[in-house]
Scaffold this motif. Sequence first.
Motif, PDB file in Angstrom:
ATOM      1  N   ARG A 171      23.131 104.556 -13.431  1.00  0.00           N
ATOM      2  CA  ARG A 171      22.451 105.326 -12.703  1.00  0.00           C
ATOM      3  C   ARG A 171      23.572 106.324 -11.927  1.00  0.00           C
ATOM      4  N   ASN A 172      25.337 105.629 -12.133  1.00  0.00           N
ATOM      5  CA  ASN A 172      26.352 106.578 -11.654  1.00  0.00           C
ATOM      6  C   ASN A 172      26.868 107.725 -12.207  1.00  0.00           C
ATOM      7  N   LEU A 173      26.106 106.944 -13.257  1.00  0.00           N
ATOM      8  CA  LEU A 173      26.922 107.476 -14.341  1.00  0.00           C
ATOM      9  C   LEU A 173      28.792 107.487 -14.750  1.00  0.00           C
ATOM     10  N   SER A 174      29.137 105.993 -13.732  1.00  0.00           N
ATOM     11  CA  SER A 174      30.751 106.163 -13.888  1.00  0.00           C
ATOM     12  C   SER A 174      30.750 104.191 -13.364  1.00  0.00           C
ATOM     13  N   PHE A 175      31.949 104.101 -14.225  1.00  0.00           N
ATOM     14  CA  PHE A 175      32.068 102.989 -14.272  1.00  0.00           C
ATOM     15  C   PHE A 175      32.974 102.601 -12.896  1.00  0.00           C
ATOM     16  N   THR A 176      33.847 103.465 -12.731  1.00  0.00           N
ATOM     17  CA  THR A 176      34.650 103.523 -11.104  1.00  0.00           C
ATOM     18  C   THR A 176      33.739 103.183 -10.435  1.00  0.00           C
ATOM     19  N   LYS A 177      32.632 104.648 -10.066  1.00  0.00           N
ATOM     20  CA  LYS A 177      31.341 103.933  -8.260  1.00  0.00           C
ATOM     21  C   LYS A 177      30.815 102.569  -9.128  1.00  0.00           C
ATOM     22  N   ALA A 178      29.980 101.779 -10.363  1.00  0.00           N
ATOM     23  CA  ALA A 178      29.535 101.031 -10.296  1.00  0.00           C
ATOM     24  C   ALA A 178      30.611  99.928  -9.763  1.00  0.00           C
ATOM     25  N   SER A 179      31.971  99.592  -9.885  1.00  0.00           N
ATOM     26  CA  SER A 179      32.886  98.516  -9.951  1.00  0.00           C
ATOM     27  C   SER A 179      32.752  98.806  -7.840  1.00  0.00           C
ATOM     28  N   ARG A 180      32.977  99.810  -7.455  1.00  0.00           N
ATOM     29  CA  ARG A 180      32.494  99.946  -6.180  1.00  0.00           C
ATOM     30  C   ARG A 180      31.770  99.348  -5.711  1.00  0.00           C
ATOM     31  N   GLU A 181      30.407  99.962  -6.200  1.00  0.00           N
ATOM     32  CA  GLU A 181      29.257  99.435  -5.659  1.00  0.00           C
ATOM     33  C   GLU A 181      28.694  98.294  -6.073  1.00  0.00           C
ATOM     34  N   LEU A 182      29.283  97.136  -7.348  1.00  0.00           N
ATOM     35  CA  LEU A 182      29.111  95.706  -6.927  1.00  0.00           C
ATOM     36  C   LEU A 182      30.012  95.436  -6.470  1.00  0.00           C
ATOM     37  N   ALA A 210      35.706  93.808 -15.646  1.00  0.00           N
ATOM     38  CA  ALA A 210      34.799  93.486 -15.667  1.00  0.00           C
ATOM     39  C   ALA A 210      33.465  94.146 -16.075  1.00  0.00           C
ATOM     40  N   ILE A 211      33.525  95.473 -15.691  1.00  0.00           N
ATOM     41  CA  ILE A 211      32.157  95.925 -15.599  1.00  0.00           C
ATOM     42  C   ILE A 211      31.857  96.493 -17.409  1.00  0.00           C
ATOM     43  N   THR A 212      33.334  96.848 -17.800  1.00  0.00           N
ATOM     44  CA  THR A 212      33.581  97.633 -18.953  1.00  0.00           C
ATOM     45  C   THR A 212      33.102  96.102 -19.696  1.00  0.00           C
ATOM     46  N   LYS A 213      33.990  94.636 -19.270  1.00  0.00           N
ATOM     47  CA  LYS A 213      33.451  93.700 -20.215  1.00  0.00           C
ATOM     48  C   LYS A 213      31.747  93.674 -20.280  1.00  0.00           C
ATOM     49  N   HIS A 214      31.242  93.099 -19.076  1.00  0.00           N
ATOM     50  CA  HIS A 214      29.738  93.207 -19.193  1.00  0.00           C
ATOM     51  C   HIS A 214      29.041  94.151 -19.892  1.00  0.00           C
ATOM     52  N   ILE A 215      29.277  96.083 -20.279  1.00  0.00           N
ATOM     53  CA  ILE A 215      29.184  96.518 -20.939  1.00  0.00           C
ATOM     54  C   ILE A 215      28.965  96.115 -22.540  1.00  0.00           C
ATOM     55  N   GLN A 216      30.456  96.155 -22.734  1.00  0.00           N
ATOM     56  CA  GLN A 216      30.818  95.154 -24.208  1.00  0.00           C
ATOM     57  C   GLN A 216      30.033  94.659 -24.801  1.00  0.00           C
TER      58      GLN A 216
END
Length: 298
Positions: A14-25, A31-37
């Motif tokens: 939704r954010n098209l951003s790992f950084t924004k997702a990190s802040r939101e969650l 950790a974000i990258t690990k879940h996506i991988q």
Amino acid sequence: MSDFRLKVFLCVARNLSFTKASRELFITQPAITKHIQELESLYKTRLFERLGNKISLTPAGELLMEHSERILDDYKRLDYEMHLLHNECSGELRLGASTTISQYVLPPFLARFIEKFPHVSLSLLNGNSRDVENALLEHRIDVGMVEGIIRLPNLKYATFQKDELVAVVHTRSKLAKLDEISVYDLYNIPLVLRERGSGTLDVLETALLANNIRLSDLNVRMYLGSTESIKLFLENSECMGIVSVRSIARELAAGLFKVIDIRYLEMQREFSFARLQGEESGLSQVFMQFAAHYNKKL
């Protein structure tokens, strides 16, 4: 109970951003990258195209996004309905709502919520949208319901209902002979509007700017702090008001007010829940799920 990886993926998508997702969650970017991988490994396909500092969804990512939204919604509904079996919720819930929502939208929800959860103690703070958002930031309420289009970075918003603003006059007014006007006719019509900080005024200003019209250029006779005040003002003046269509349903049915269409002026908006970033559970979540569930039956 739901797969947290899907929640992470959906936030990134939704954010098209790992950084924004990190802040939101409120989890780290690694950790974000690990879940996506892990998801990409599970489905043996790439979910995002990485182009420099930007990302976009692959066809597989678009498909997963569609399913993730449905799956996570189903999990929320499951949690909600399982709790309903026992009426087990209790405690204090502090709500805040903008004036329009608290007067014309919220009361039926509150009545049914109290009936379903009699052990929950409810309180309601009423003000304009800025007042409600400030109360959230100051931890004076648990969840807010606001209108308008302005968003604060420390708050998380979720659409609850759609709404529309309309131009309205009293049927005794000389303006009532009109059925439609141009947006540029507003320069010459006396107006009564909601006060600064209200979501109603935010939406109107944005719609005017889309037509290169500034609010300061219009003939605003009065700014008032509630829609009820505007309605009483209109009954005794030759002015036009801009209000939520929900707020005048009874007056329209009784033939007291008339809606005047304004060409080229789109005044759609959303009613939204607002919460502090990172707050996902508790009575606030139960209330929002209940309201969404009730809203679908309308």
